[in-house]
Write an enzyme that holds these catalytic residues in place. Structure first.
Site, PDB file in Angstrom:
ATOM      1  CB  CYS A 143       8.398   7.738  -1.091  1.00 31.68           C
ATOM      2  SG  CYS A 143       7.217   7.026  -2.230  1.00 31.68           S
ATOM      3  NE  ARG A 145      -0.371   8.469   0.777  1.00 27.17           N
ATOM      4  CZ  ARG A 145      -0.955   9.430   0.023  1.00 27.17           C
ATOM      5  NH1 ARG A 145      -1.770  10.433   0.795  1.00 27.17           N
ATOM      6  NH2 ARG A 145      -1.288   9.236  -1.195  1.00 27.17           N
ATOM      7  CD  GLU A 207       1.124   3.922  -4.908  1.00 25.12           C
ATOM      8  OE1 GLU A 207       2.050   3.162  -4.822  1.00 25.12           O
ATOM      9  OE2 GLU A 207       1.342   5.117  -4.357  1.00 25.12           O
TER      10      GLU A 207
END
Length: 545
Positions: A143, A145, A207
């Site tokens: 979402c 890259r 993340e």
């Protein structure tokens, strides 16, 4: 042989470094206006072992394709035609490159046009590898890259072909695409992937989802022919770097995923006094939706509505969080469920918006305690909430780009952790570069061994013929064969030792490469030409099939 010193005018790009070392001093590379390189320390064209000379055109594959036409191919085989033009490729070496865009360089509208669903990754890899100047390829599409990693025979033509492929598949003109693309070469491309895997290039530092997505690239790529030894090793080393960064630093503390950042953003927008009673709706119970629910529960939410196509996933989530009231609603009840919610999280794979202006206009108003404004937090790409909804006074729409607000918190602490992570990435990068450099000497080692074995076999046969079979016993024959093998091994031991190194010492690596070139000249091994012949013949065969 020299590598390329600059990118052709038709495609501006950041400063790059050649795949293999060559002599000379560094020469700068300038980017044209309108191109957005990834932020990076200054890089010069050239590397620790040299400068790069001119900018040759590499037309060998094109010449080969033309040679197959009746007018050009009469009396001349494809291989003969190849040998005429292969010297152009000898001036340039294969390069690892990444071409793409991310949340840092392109808006969500462009990223969603370029997004490639995981199910289509194998086909995308196959199409990329069918390009004339691309040897290996991998696609990393999330979402945030869309990045294409390739090994190209020709830097200029390979980049141009990949860019044109991206324009064709997305419907975005090349001229518009260039304004948002970034492009990195060799060690810069590798470092970028390592940083991506470690979560350093993510909106939310550290993340964990991106590491899982990098692993998935390897799993999907191994099922196709496009993930060659260079890309495969690079991605596996990137996974190692990502794991080390997370285990050896505190980079994963706090908001470590898009989902957790989405929850934090929602809580930032709601009055603190209203948090315990806020009505939460999550649309989509996939991986992202499940993480949103987990983070909501961690923040104290006790009641969450979940809209999903099937009840099984919702039941499974409920089994994990039995202390929370999780209410399942089918997709047919999406709008009535939204009417009962103060905050709506969307995380589905729908390719068309679930909420448009006319849908939201019909929803009842929310409490004045939260400003009479319903929040839509859309973490899907393509987006689930149409941009038109944001024009309504009683609705606020946030997408993945808006998570930057959460990321800005505790900036100083994040930078300190990132510095710790960079030290780990540098170590892993050195390991990969050492492995890559060691590949250069492998063909020479094999060729030299084969050359020596041929001489041994020839001389051994002459010796045995002179002695005669009648005078030879099995024991004598074995002793003579072992003697000849021992002599060859002893003679080769020194040269082969000087062709092996772990790459950790740049001086030793330089000496190894010099030894390799010297042995190639002394014994006329021609390993570089042979390897290049094999590569381009493989591309020709792929074009024919």
């Amino acid at each position: 042989m020299a590598a390329v010193s600059s990118f052709v005018a038709s495609f501006p790009g950041p400063k790059t470094a050649p795949f293999l070392p060559r002599k000379s001093s560094n020469a700068p590379f300038s980017a044209s206006p309108g191109f957005r390189p990834v932020p990076r320390a200054p890089v010069h064209v050239g590397n620790r072992r040299g400068r790069v000379r001119g900018s040759p055109r590499c037309d060998a594959v094109l010449d080969l394709v033309e040679a197959r036409t009746p007018s050009r191919a009469a009396g001349v085989s494809a291989l003969e035609q190849f040998k005429i033009s292969v010297d152009r490729y000898m001036k340039e070496r294969s390069s690892i490159a990444v071409i793409g865009l991310s949340v840092h360089t392109a808006p969500v509208e462009m990223r969603e046009k370029l997004a490639v669903p995981e199910a289509q990754w194998p086909r995308a890899i196959e199409e990329l590898c069918s390009l004339n100047h691309v040897e290996e390829a991998a696609v990393l599409s999330t979402c945030n890259r869309m990045e294409i990693y390739v090994v190209v025979l020709s830097w200029h033509r390979g980049i141009r072909e990949v860019t044109e492929w991206m324009a064709k598949t997305s419907g975005i003109p090349v001229s518009e695409l260039r304004q948002h693309l970034f492009m990195l070469r060799d060690s810069d491309a590798t470092r970028h992937l390592f940083e991506v895997s470690a979560g350093l290039d993510s909106l939310v530092l550290g993340e964990g989802q991106i590491l899982a997505q990098v692993k998935q690239v390897v799993r999907v790529g191994q099922g196709s022919r496009g993930l060659g030894k260079n890309i495969d090793r690079m991605f596996k080393d990137a996974i190692t770097a990502g794991k080390r960064v997370r285990s050896e630093t505190n980079i994963s503390s706090g908001a470590v995923s898009v989902s957790s950042a989405a929850v934090e953003l929602a809580l930032m927008k709601l009055p603190k006094s209203y948090l315990p009673s806020a009505r939460m709706l999550v649309i989509g119970a996939g991986k992202m939706g499940k993480l949103v629910i987990k983070h909501l529960v961690a923040k104290g939410c006790k009641r969450i509505m979940v809209v999903n196509r099937s009840v099984e996933k919702v039941d499974a989530i409920h089994e994990e969080m039995k202390d929370v009231e999780i209410i399942f609603r089918p997709f047919t009840d999406m709008l009535p469920s939204a009417a009962e919610a103060d905050v709506v999280f969307t995380s589905t794979a729908s390719e068309t918006p679930l909420f448009l202006k006319e849908h939201v206009e019909g929803l009842p108003p929310v409490s004045h305690a939260i400003g009479a404004v319903r929040l839509f937090i859309d973490i899907s790409v393509p987006r689930n909430v149409g941009s038109c909804v944001s024009y309504l006074e009683y609705a606020r729409v946030y997408n993945v780009d808006d998570l930057k607000e959460v990321v800005e918190a505790n900036k100083e602490d994040r930078l300190r952790r990132a510095m710790e992570a960079q030290a780990i990435i540098t170590q892993e990068l050195k390991r990969f570069e050492a492995w890559k450099d060691s590949l250069e000497t492998v063909p020479t080692i094999k060729k030299l061994r084969s050359y020596a074995d041929r001489i041994k076999a020839s001389e051994l046969e002459k010796c045995l013929q002179k002695i005669g079979d009648d005078a030879l016993t099995k024991k004598m024959r074995r002793a003579i064969e072992e003697l000849s093998s021992g002599i060859v091994n002893k003679l080769l031991h020194g040269p082969l030792q000087h062709l092996r190194c772990d790459g950790s010492d740049s001086r030793t690596l330089d000496e190894t490469l010099k030894n390799m070139h010297a042995l190639n000249r002394m014994f006329s091994l021609d390993t570089e030409l042979e390897i290049l012949e094999q590569k381009i013949k493989a591309k020709v065969e792929k074009t024919r099939s």
